[in-house]
Scaffold this active site. Structure first.
Site, mmCIF file in Angstrom:
data_model
loop_
_atom_site.group_PDB
_atom_site.id
_atom_site.type_symbol
_atom_site.label_atom_id
_atom_site.label_comp_id
_atom_site.label_asym_id
_atom_site.label_seq_id
_atom_site.Cartn_x
_atom_site.Cartn_y
_atom_site.Cartn_z
ATOM 1 N N HIS A 60 5.788 -13.102 7.362
ATOM 2 C CA HIS A 60 5.719 -11.232 7.486
ATOM 3 C C HIS A 60 7.237 -11.232 5.849
ATOM 4 O O HIS A 60 8.335 -12.125 5.915
ATOM 5 C CB HIS A 60 6.484 -10.614 8.035
ATOM 6 C CG HIS A 60 5.890 -8.470 7.716
ATOM 7 N ND1 HIS A 60 7.275 -8.428 7.822
ATOM 8 C CD2 HIS A 60 4.340 -8.240 8.111
ATOM 9 C CE1 HIS A 60 6.144 -7.079 7.185
ATOM 10 N NE2 HIS A 60 4.788 -6.530 7.502
ATOM 11 N N HIS A 91 -1.904 -9.237 2.134
ATOM 12 C CA HIS A 91 -1.092 -7.558 2.629
ATOM 13 C C HIS A 91 -2.857 -7.506 3.813
ATOM 14 O O HIS A 91 -3.147 -7.914 4.313
ATOM 15 C CB HIS A 91 -1.186 -6.466 1.741
ATOM 16 C CG HIS A 91 -0.432 -4.693 2.103
ATOM 17 N ND1 HIS A 91 -0.688 -5.203 3.770
ATOM 18 C CD2 HIS A 91 -0.653 -4.302 1.840
ATOM 19 C CE1 HIS A 91 0.054 -3.792 3.533
ATOM 20 N NE2 HIS A 91 -0.441 -2.964 2.071
ATOM 21 N N ASP A 96 -2.606 -8.784 11.608
ATOM 22 C CA ASP A 96 -3.673 -8.754 11.674
ATOM 23 C C ASP A 96 -4.529 -9.959 11.939
ATOM 24 O O ASP A 96 -5.180 -10.034 11.754
ATOM 25 C CB ASP A 96 -3.631 -9.153 10.159
ATOM 26 C CG ASP A 96 -3.596 -7.907 9.271
ATOM 27 O OD1 ASP A 96 -3.732 -6.965 9.253
ATOM 28 O OD2 ASP A 96 -2.532 -7.846 8.076
ATOM 29 N N ARG A 154 3.150 -4.773 16.361
ATOM 30 C CA ARG A 154 1.321 -4.561 16.440
ATOM 31 C C ARG A 154 0.520 -5.111 17.220
ATOM 32 O O ARG A 154 -0.839 -5.166 17.564
ATOM 33 C CB ARG A 154 1.272 -4.190 15.182
ATOM 34 C CG ARG A 154 2.178 -3.140 14.589
ATOM 35 C CD ARG A 154 1.761 -2.482 13.102
ATOM 36 N NE ARG A 154 2.660 -4.025 12.211
ATOM 37 C CZ ARG A 154 2.379 -4.037 10.859
ATOM 38 N NH1 ARG A 154 1.760 -2.961 10.295
ATOM 39 N NH2 ARG A 154 2.652 -4.782 10.325
ATOM 40 N N SER A 166 1.146 -1.145 -0.159
ATOM 41 C CA SER A 166 0.272 0.343 -0.249
ATOM 42 C C SER A 166 0.512 1.190 -0.006
ATOM 43 O O SER A 166 0.289 2.168 -0.790
ATOM 44 C CB SER A 166 -0.637 0.221 1.033
ATOM 45 O OG SER A 166 -0.213 -0.532 2.424
HETATM 46 N N1 AMX Z 1 0.841 -19.685 5.956
HETATM 47 C C1 AMX Z 1 1.639 -20.980 5.464
HETATM 48 N N2 AMX Z 1 2.651 -20.385 3.967
HETATM 49 C C2 AMX Z 1 2.871 -19.489 4.434
HETATM 50 C C3 AMX Z 1 3.059 -18.511 5.027
HETATM 51 C C4 AMX Z 1 1.987 -19.175 5.902
HETATM 52 N N3 AMX Z 1 0.791 -17.708 7.041
HETATM 53 N N4 AMX Z 1 4.338 -17.397 5.405
HETATM 54 C C5 AMX Z 1 4.327 -17.539 4.349
HETATM 55 N N5 AMX Z 1 3.768 -19.055 3.844
HETATM 56 C C6 AMX Z 1 5.383 -19.951 3.074
HETATM 57 C C7 AMX Z 1 4.517 -19.294 1.466
HETATM 58 O O1 AMX Z 1 3.333 -19.296 0.729
HETATM 59 C C8 AMX Z 1 6.184 -19.673 0.537
HETATM 60 O O2 AMX Z 1 5.417 -20.541 0.209
HETATM 61 P P1 AMX Z 1 5.918 -21.520 -1.532
HETATM 62 O O3 AMX Z 1 6.912 -21.353 -1.044
HETATM 63 O O4 AMX Z 1 5.155 -22.408 -1.023
HETATM 64 O O5 AMX Z 1 5.365 -20.569 -2.263
HETATM 65 C C9 AMX Z 1 7.003 -19.730 1.721
HETATM 66 O O6 AMX Z 1 6.350 -20.146 2.745
HETATM 67 C C10 AMX Z 1 7.703 -18.592 1.651
HETATM 68 O O7 AMX Z 1 7.526 -17.509 2.286
HETATM 69 P P2 AMX Z 1 8.457 -16.634 2.721
HETATM 70 O O8 AMX Z 1 9.528 -16.163 2.444
HETATM 71 O O9 AMX Z 1 8.695 -16.723 4.538
HETATM 72 O O10 AMX Z 1 6.832 -14.984 3.539
HETATM 73 P P3 AMX Z 1 6.609 -14.084 1.405
HETATM 74 O O11 AMX Z 1 7.650 -12.454 2.162
HETATM 75 O O12 AMX Z 1 6.932 -14.785 0.502
HETATM 76 O O13 AMX Z 1 5.337 -13.950 1.978
HETATM 77 C C11 AMX Z 1 3.406 -13.528 3.116
HETATM 78 C C12 AMX Z 1 4.945 -13.345 2.633
HETATM 79 C C13 AMX Z 1 2.501 -12.438 4.102
HETATM 80 C C14 AMX Z 1 2.262 -12.867 1.949
HETATM 81 C C15 AMX Z 1 3.240 -14.931 4.109
HETATM 82 O O14 AMX Z 1 4.081 -14.665 5.173
HETATM 83 C C16 AMX Z 1 1.288 -14.720 3.635
HETATM 84 O O15 AMX Z 1 0.691 -15.484 3.183
HETATM 85 N N6 AMX Z 1 0.961 -14.694 5.248
HETATM 86 C C17 AMX Z 1 -0.540 -14.761 5.186
HETATM 87 C C18 AMX Z 1 -1.678 -13.936 5.083
HETATM 88 C C19 AMX Z 1 -0.741 -12.473 5.530
HETATM 89 O O16 AMX Z 1 -0.801 -12.792 6.777
HETATM 90 N N7 AMX Z 1 -0.438 -11.190 5.222
HETATM 91 C C20 AMX Z 1 -0.507 -9.857 6.114
HETATM 92 C C21 AMX Z 1 0.863 -9.307 6.029
HETATM 93 C C22 AMX Z 1 0.612 -8.174 6.999
HETATM 94 C C23 AMX Z 1 -0.316 -7.246 6.469
HETATM 95 O O17 AMX Z 1 -0.187 -6.889 4.748
HETATM 96 N N8 AMX Z 1 -0.783 -6.948 6.416
#
Ligand code: AMX
Length: 440
Positions: free
Chosen positions: A318, A271, A373, A327, A241
């Site tokens: 994250h 996000h 979140d 937070r 964002s």
């Molecule tokens: N549950 C299951 N798997 C997860 C996970 C979770 N909460 N977080 C990361 N992973 C997985 C990824 O999907 C990825 O899998 P892949 O290699 O099979 O594609 C692997 O772990 C490596 O990911 P990463 O490097 O640890 O995370 P990232 O930097 O690519 O992504 C984020 C970060 C936030 C998108 C991811 O942790 C996620 O999808 N979390 C759940 C959604 C969420 O809570 N989002 C809110 C974030 C905060 C915000 O912006 N408000």
């Protein structure tokens, strides 16, 4: 000019001189090595942006102009009889880099009250959307409708000088932030409360008035809104964002266009939409298990099921953080103080004890800890705000403070059009075969 606006101009002039010298002396130094993996994998770890309002440390979490969340809770002015910081104070701090006095905060509250009028055509625009539209769709549509009010767009059309851009950007920032609570509350009451609207209260602070217009008069809820609006406001510049707002603004799109673009990014489930996904996931778990008080073993089984279905556990992980998000901790403290026996809040705490070791055991998740979140929805449900599709709108109202303070700085510092270089896989393959960098 207003007091804050004058001070902002003085700060920006001084920073301009400082940054010019810095670039002259050190502009050729490398601040990072970009790898092929970084180019393909979401540009993780590439330092390529300057955002003045806050800085994220992977271990410690966010600091706003150097202050952690507990420090802000201690140092920022509060509402009379309140214990949580007023987000007006955080905006002042992010914009000027100085802690505000009570008078400074009152000045911002009054300015936003004065500028809060939302023209009727904005409400008519919201009303034109089907009631089934997602609240974030209504929200960004309303912001886009409000764009007709942009001072910057009008001034630019007149042909203003580059050095004056910051002034109408600042005015748009103040107008837009001032109006967002009214727009958010209108969407909430239209979609969930029979279209029965509540007029603003001219004596309330920005977050308190939002709570009031949504129909929540409980003082603890107003306190929650002040905390919520403070902790969601900014998370340095690279998140979707903030980065989108900055990127779109770099084309000299006005603050309404830039902020709306950023909020379209916030509406993504990886996000800001994660806050609704967390509560949806917990409600579905409760329904499947037939209990509103699941054990840690039941939660662990449900987490495994979620992962086996190829889904992420919402609220965990994250891109930058590598520890529990402060937070999350601030909201946990709020829960312990105001609702220690709430079953849903206790479920969130049990999930916190259950999920990290499971994610860790996958061996690929870089951060198994909760983000902001993971907690917010349970606190809102406690007060009766069960309509989880609305949660990201609250996040968006708060996020305006950080991304728009940053936009003022972008234009005050004359940051140019943002345009990173991209390559094709074909050109990468030729480079790997030693046939040169055809992009040079
Ligand atoms: N549950 C299951 N798997 C997860 C996970 C979770 N909460 N977080 C990361 N992973 C997985 C990824 O999907 C990825 O899998 P892949 O290699 O099979 O594609 C692997 O772990 C490596 O990911 P990463 O490097 O640890 O995370 P990232 O930097 O690519 O992504 C984020 C970060 C936030 C998108 C991811 O942790 C996620 O999808 N979390 C759940 C959604 C969420 O809570 N989002 C809110 C974030 C905060 C915000 O912006 N408000």
């Amino acid at each position: 000019m207003g007091v804050v606006k004058d001070r902002f101009k003085a700060k920006a002039d001084a920073s301009n001189v400082e940054i010019k010298d810095l670039i002259k002396e050190h502009g050729n130094k490398k601040i990072g090595e970009v790898t092929l993996a970084q180019a393909y994998q979401g540009m993780r770890g590439i330092t390529g942006l300057v955002t003045e309002t806050s800085l994220l440390d992977a271990q410690e979490g966010i600091r706003f102009r150097g202050y952690s969340i507990p420090e802000l809770q201690e140092k920022l002015p509060k509402a009379p009889d309140g214990g949580e910081p007023l987000p007006e104070g955080l905006f002042f701090l992010m914009l000027l880099g100085e802690l505000p006095t009570e008078d400074d905060v009152n000045h911002i509250t009054n300015t936003w009250q004065r500028r809060s009028h939302v023209p009727n055509y904005v409400f008519a625009t919201i009303d034109a959307l089907p009631i089934s539209a997602h609240p974030m769709t209504m929200f960004v549509t309303a912001v886009m409708a409000l764009q007709t009010e942009s001072n910057f767009a009008k001034e630019y059309a007149k042909g203003i000088s580059k050095k004056d851009y910051w002034s109408s950007i600042y005015d748009d920032t103040m107008d837009l932030i001032a109006r967002l609570p009214r727009i958010a509350a209108y969407i909430y009451r239209r979609k969930y409360k029979n279209n029965e609207h509540i007029q603003p209260n001219g004596l309330l602070d920005w977050a308190g008035n939002l709570a009031h217009m949504m129909g929540y008069e409980d003082e603890s809820f107003k306190e929650l809104m002040r905390l919520y609006m403070t902790i969601h406001a900014d998370h340095e510049g690279g998140n979707v964002s903030a980065h989108t707002t900055h990127l779109v603004g770099s084309a000299l799109s006005d603050p309404f266009l830039s902020y709306a673009a950023g909020m379209n990014g916030l509406a993504g489930p990886l996000h800001g939409l994660a806050n609704q996904e967390v509560i949806k996931w917990i409600f579905e778990m409760q329904e499947e298990l037939g209990t509103d008080d699941p054990t840690k073993e039941q939660i662990a089984d449900y987490v495994q099921k979620t992962l086996a279905a190829g889904k992420v556990v919402p609220g965990y992980g994250h891109a930058v953080l590598r520890k529990t998000d402060p937070r999350f901790t601030a909201q946990m403290e709020f829960g312990k103080k105001h609702m220690p026996d709430d079953k849903l809040v206790n479920t969130v705490w049990k999930i916190y004890e259950t999920v990290p070791p499971i994610l860790q055991s996958l061996g690929k998740v870089k951060n198994p800890w909760p983000n902001v979140d993971a907690h917010s929805g349970a606190l809102l449900v406690h007060f009766g705000l069960v309509e989880y599709e609305f949660y990201t709108v609250l996040f968006a109202v708060s996020r305006s403070l950080g991304v728009l303070a940053s936009l003022c700085w972008d234009r005050a510092l004359g940051f140019p059009l943002e345009r990173p270089k991209s390559v094709t896989t074909e050109s990468v393959k030729l480079w790997l075969e030693g046939k040169g960098q055809i992009w040079d």
